[in-house]
Write a protein that holds these residues in place. Structure first.
Motif, PDB file in Angstrom:
ATOM      1  N   ILE A  69       1.982  59.759  93.342  1.00 38.15           N
ATOM      2  CA  ILE A  69       1.716  61.114  92.857  1.00 38.15           C
ATOM      3  C   ILE A  69       2.714  61.497  91.771  1.00 38.15           C
ATOM      4  O   ILE A  69       2.343  62.043  90.732  1.00 38.15           O
ATOM      5  CB  ILE A  69       1.748  62.115  94.025  1.00 38.15           C
ATOM      6  CG1 ILE A  69       0.589  61.846  94.974  1.00 38.15           C
ATOM      7  CG2 ILE A  69       1.683  63.546  93.516  1.00 38.15           C
ATOM      8  CD1 ILE A  69       0.677  62.588  96.277  1.00 38.15           C
ATOM      9  N   SER A 116       1.961  59.637  88.542  1.00 37.32           N
ATOM     10  CA  SER A 116       0.722  60.128  87.931  1.00 37.32           C
ATOM     11  C   SER A 116       0.918  61.471  87.251  1.00 37.32           C
ATOM     12  O   SER A 116       0.351  61.724  86.188  1.00 37.32           O
ATOM     13  CB  SER A 116      -0.369  60.257  88.987  1.00 37.32           C
ATOM     14  OG  SER A 116      -0.743  58.989  89.451  1.00 37.32           O
ATOM     15  N   ILE A 117       1.708  62.322  87.855  1.00 32.66           N
ATOM     16  CA  ILE A 117       1.911  63.654  87.285  1.00 32.66           C
ATOM     17  C   ILE A 117       2.912  63.612  86.128  1.00 32.66           C
ATOM     18  O   ILE A 117       2.699  64.229  85.092  1.00 32.66           O
ATOM     19  CB  ILE A 117       2.384  64.629  88.374  1.00 32.66           C
ATOM     20  CG1 ILE A 117       1.246  64.882  89.347  1.00 32.66           C
ATOM     21  CG2 ILE A 117       2.842  65.939  87.774  1.00 32.66           C
ATOM     22  CD1 ILE A 117       1.641  65.691  90.535  1.00 32.66           C
ATOM     23  N   ARG A 153      -3.200  55.183  85.888  1.00 29.22           N
ATOM     24  CA  ARG A 153      -2.802  56.023  87.025  1.00 29.22           C
ATOM     25  C   ARG A 153      -3.544  55.633  88.290  1.00 29.22           C
ATOM     26  O   ARG A 153      -2.958  55.559  89.375  1.00 29.22           O
ATOM     27  CB  ARG A 153      -3.046  57.493  86.717  1.00 29.22           C
ATOM     28  CG  ARG A 153      -1.971  58.082  85.832  1.00 29.22           C
ATOM     29  CD  ARG A 153      -2.161  59.547  85.643  1.00 29.22           C
ATOM     30  NE  ARG A 153      -3.166  59.699  84.596  1.00 29.22           N
ATOM     31  CZ  ARG A 153      -3.953  60.744  84.466  1.00 29.22           C
ATOM     32  NH1 ARG A 153      -3.883  61.730  85.306  1.00 29.22           N
ATOM     33  NH2 ARG A 153      -4.834  60.801  83.491  1.00 29.22           N
ATOM     34  N   THR A 155      -1.925  53.993  91.607  1.00 26.05           N
ATOM     35  CA  THR A 155      -2.154  54.638  92.903  1.00 26.05           C
ATOM     36  C   THR A 155      -2.704  53.647  93.910  1.00 26.05           C
ATOM     37  O   THR A 155      -2.287  53.627  95.072  1.00 26.05           O
ATOM     38  CB  THR A 155      -3.103  55.836  92.740  1.00 26.05           C
ATOM     39  OG1 THR A 155      -2.529  56.758  91.824  1.00 26.05           O
ATOM     40  CG2 THR A 155      -3.340  56.531  94.059  1.00 26.05           C
ATOM     41  N   MET A 199      -2.127  64.860  97.766  1.00 22.75           N
ATOM     42  CA  MET A 199      -2.738  65.085  96.452  1.00 22.75           C
ATOM     43  C   MET A 199      -3.489  66.411  96.413  1.00 22.75           C
ATOM     44  O   MET A 199      -3.480  67.095  95.390  1.00 22.75           O
ATOM     45  CB  MET A 199      -3.679  63.935  96.108  1.00 22.75           C
ATOM     46  CG  MET A 199      -2.972  62.670  95.735  1.00 22.75           C
ATOM     47  SD  MET A 199      -4.160  61.429  95.245  1.00 22.75           S
ATOM     48  CE  MET A 199      -3.144  59.976  95.260  1.00 22.75           C
ATOM     49  N   VAL A 239      -0.818  69.040  96.018  1.00 23.01           N
ATOM     50  CA  VAL A 239      -0.293  69.059  94.654  1.00 23.01           C
ATOM     51  C   VAL A 239      -1.299  69.703  93.708  1.00 23.01           C
ATOM     52  O   VAL A 239      -0.929  70.504  92.852  1.00 23.01           O
ATOM     53  CB  VAL A 239       0.075  67.627  94.192  1.00 23.01           C
ATOM     54  CG1 VAL A 239       0.313  67.566  92.703  1.00 23.01           C
ATOM     55  CG2 VAL A 239       1.299  67.135  94.940  1.00 23.01           C
ATOM     56  N   SER A 240      -2.573  69.382  93.869  1.00 21.66           N
ATOM     57  CA  SER A 240      -3.575  69.986  92.987  1.00 21.66           C
ATOM     58  C   SER A 240      -3.679  71.488  93.236  1.00 21.66           C
ATOM     59  O   SER A 240      -3.895  72.258  92.292  1.00 21.66           O
ATOM     60  CB  SER A 240      -4.926  69.310  93.157  1.00 21.66           C
ATOM     61  OG  SER A 240      -5.422  69.507  94.455  1.00 21.66           O
ATOM     62  N   LEU A 287      -4.977  69.490  86.037  1.00 25.83           N
ATOM     63  CA  LEU A 287      -5.434  68.990  87.329  1.00 25.83           C
ATOM     64  C   LEU A 287      -5.859  67.529  87.254  1.00 25.83           C
ATOM     65  O   LEU A 287      -5.815  66.819  88.244  1.00 25.83           O
ATOM     66  CB  LEU A 287      -6.607  69.821  87.838  1.00 25.83           C
ATOM     67  CG  LEU A 287      -6.258  71.121  88.530  1.00 25.83           C
ATOM     68  CD1 LEU A 287      -7.519  71.885  88.858  1.00 25.83           C
ATOM     69  CD2 LEU A 287      -5.457  70.864  89.772  1.00 25.83           C
ATOM     70  N   ARG A 332      -4.372  65.154  86.129  1.00 27.22           N
ATOM     71  CA  ARG A 332      -3.251  64.228  86.301  1.00 27.22           C
ATOM     72  C   ARG A 332      -3.126  63.777  87.748  1.00 27.22           C
ATOM     73  O   ARG A 332      -2.493  62.776  88.026  1.00 27.22           O
ATOM     74  CB  ARG A 332      -1.960  64.877  85.838  1.00 27.22           C
ATOM     75  CG  ARG A 332      -2.085  65.176  84.363  1.00 27.22           C
ATOM     76  CD  ARG A 332      -0.916  65.370  83.552  1.00 27.22           C
ATOM     77  NE  ARG A 332       0.189  64.532  83.389  1.00 27.22           N
ATOM     78  CZ  ARG A 332       0.224  63.403  82.684  1.00 27.22           C
ATOM     79  NH1 ARG A 332      -0.858  62.920  82.176  1.00 27.22           N
ATOM     80  NH2 ARG A 332       1.341  62.768  82.503  1.00 27.22           N
ATOM     81  N   VAL A 333      -3.727  64.504  88.676  1.00 28.93           N
ATOM     82  CA  VAL A 333      -3.735  64.114  90.088  1.00 28.93           C
ATOM     83  C   VAL A 333      -4.866  63.106  90.276  1.00 28.93           C
ATOM     84  O   VAL A 333      -6.021  63.408  89.961  1.00 28.93           O
ATOM     85  CB  VAL A 333      -3.925  65.341  91.003  1.00 28.93           C
ATOM     86  CG1 VAL A 333      -3.927  64.932  92.453  1.00 28.93           C
ATOM     87  CG2 VAL A 333      -2.846  66.374  90.734  1.00 28.93           C
TER      88      VAL A 333
END
Length: 145
Positions: free
Chosen positions: A38, A41-42, A51, A55, A91, A94-95, A105, A107-108
């Motif tokens: 995560i 990716s962010i 990404r 993951t 995730m 985070v979103s 968003l 990026r998640v």
């Protein structure tokens, strides 16, 4: 505290025949790879394919580690699936925090997959991810033997 309480607690934990299917410590260790996926990716300026690949590698390593660290009487496949579910929940969190704050968003990884696939394909992707985590966990469990 009396001296009887520690012995009583020890007696409850050491009952023979009690098996717990999940090992929380092993799942937590596997989730470290999910957190890494995560964060990369962010934070990183990577393409969507990179990404998602990173993951997937992190989920495999997390499932492998969770299966390897699990107790002998627990299921390695269940540990790997729990790592995948826990990472997906992280995730989502985070979103949700990105929607309140600033940031993209997409990026998640979970949101990126959800946006690019149809609902049926996303469900199949989720089931495939759980199977992937279960295989990684079982492989880690077998490596330990």
């Amino acid at each position: 505290m009396s001296d009887d309480e520690p012995a009583y607690a020890r007696k409850l934990r050491s009952r023979p025949g009690r098996t717990r299917p999940l090992d929380g410590g092993a799942v937590a260790a596997g989730l470290c790879f999910g957190v890494l996926a995560i964060l990369v990716s962010i934070a990183g300026p990577l393409t969507g394919e990179v990404r998602l690949s990173f993951t997937a590698i992190c989920l495999f390593c997390g499932g492998l580690l969770a299966g390897y660290l699990t107790r002998p009487n627990a299921s390695g496949a269940l540990q790997g699936s729990a790592v995948v579910c826990g990472t997906a929940a992280l995730m989502v969190a985070v979103s949700a925090s990105i929607t309140v704050g600033t940031g993209s968003l997409l990026r998640v990884p979970l949101v990126l997959v959800y946006e690019s696939l149809s609902p049926a394909a996303f469900g199949a992707f989720g089931a495939l991810s759980l199977c992937f985590g279960a295989l990684a966990g079982e492989l880690g469990f077998r490596l330990r033997r």
